[in-house]
Design a protein around this motif. Sequence first.
Motif, short mmCIF file in Angstrom:
data_model
loop_
_atom_site.label_atom_id
_atom_site.label_comp_id
_atom_site.label_asym_id
_atom_site.label_seq_id
_atom_site.Cartn_x
_atom_site.Cartn_y
_atom_site.Cartn_z
N SER A 6 0.85 -1.19 0.00
CA SER A 6 0.00 0.00 0.00
C SER A 6 0.88 1.24 0.00
N VAL A 7 0.26 2.40 -0.16
CA VAL A 7 0.99 3.67 -0.15
C VAL A 7 1.71 3.81 1.20
N SER A 18 3.87 9.62 2.48
CA SER A 18 3.10 9.08 1.36
C SER A 18 2.83 10.13 0.28
N ARG A 22 3.39 10.09 -3.99
CA ARG A 22 2.38 10.51 -4.97
C ARG A 22 2.89 11.68 -5.80
N GLU A 25 5.39 10.37 -8.23
CA GLU A 25 4.66 9.63 -9.27
C GLU A 25 4.10 10.60 -10.32
N HIS A 39 -6.90 1.82 -5.74
CA HIS A 39 -5.83 2.24 -4.83
C HIS A 39 -4.47 1.82 -5.39
N ARG A 40 -3.47 2.62 -5.12
CA ARG A 40 -2.12 2.31 -5.60
C ARG A 40 -1.61 1.02 -4.96
N TYR A 42 2.05 -0.90 -4.88
CA TYR A 42 3.46 -0.81 -5.23
C TYR A 42 4.10 -2.19 -5.21
#
Length: 182
Positions: A6-7, A18, A22, A25, A39-40, A42
């Motif tokens: 997750s982020v 976090s 973003r 990104e 949701h991102r 990774y």
Amino acid sequence: METRYSVRQAAEMVGVKSYVLRYWEDELELRIGRNELGHRCYTGYDIQLFLNIKELKNRGLQLRAIKDLLPKIALAAPGSAESKVKLLDGEQEAGTAPKSEASREDIDLDDPDREDDEKILEFQLILERLITQELQMKNEEEERCRSLDAAIRRQQMARKEAAAAGEKKSKKRNKVHSGTGR
């Protein structure tokens, strides 16, 4: 299936907030995967890429310069499809630097992962060379700016001196004319 983070988890692993992930990104136009909820998510490769970006930032590079380097980094980055280099599990924790050139002798020649280790070492050397080149270009640009600034200051000083000399001469001339005209 590859582990996804997750982020929040990714931010902890990289050692930044976090919102920084973003921001990077967005600014670097990175394509980060999303889950079914949007949701991102990774991957290990994404984490390594962010660690590399963080290292470049710590060495003084701006995001604009890093963006130019990204294609070169991505081609040689551990875990990228193009490089066929896998991230080391257990040997290298997130946030630690890859093996250095000096550890090349420590690689077991019978080890099937030797080629992967060599590619990681090669990647590190490429990355260090790119960083050095960018810093050198930045230093050269700063030196040019300093030289130009010094030239401008010399020119300004010469103009001030010329103006002061002209004013002094004008005052003398006015004194002489006012003394004879009485």
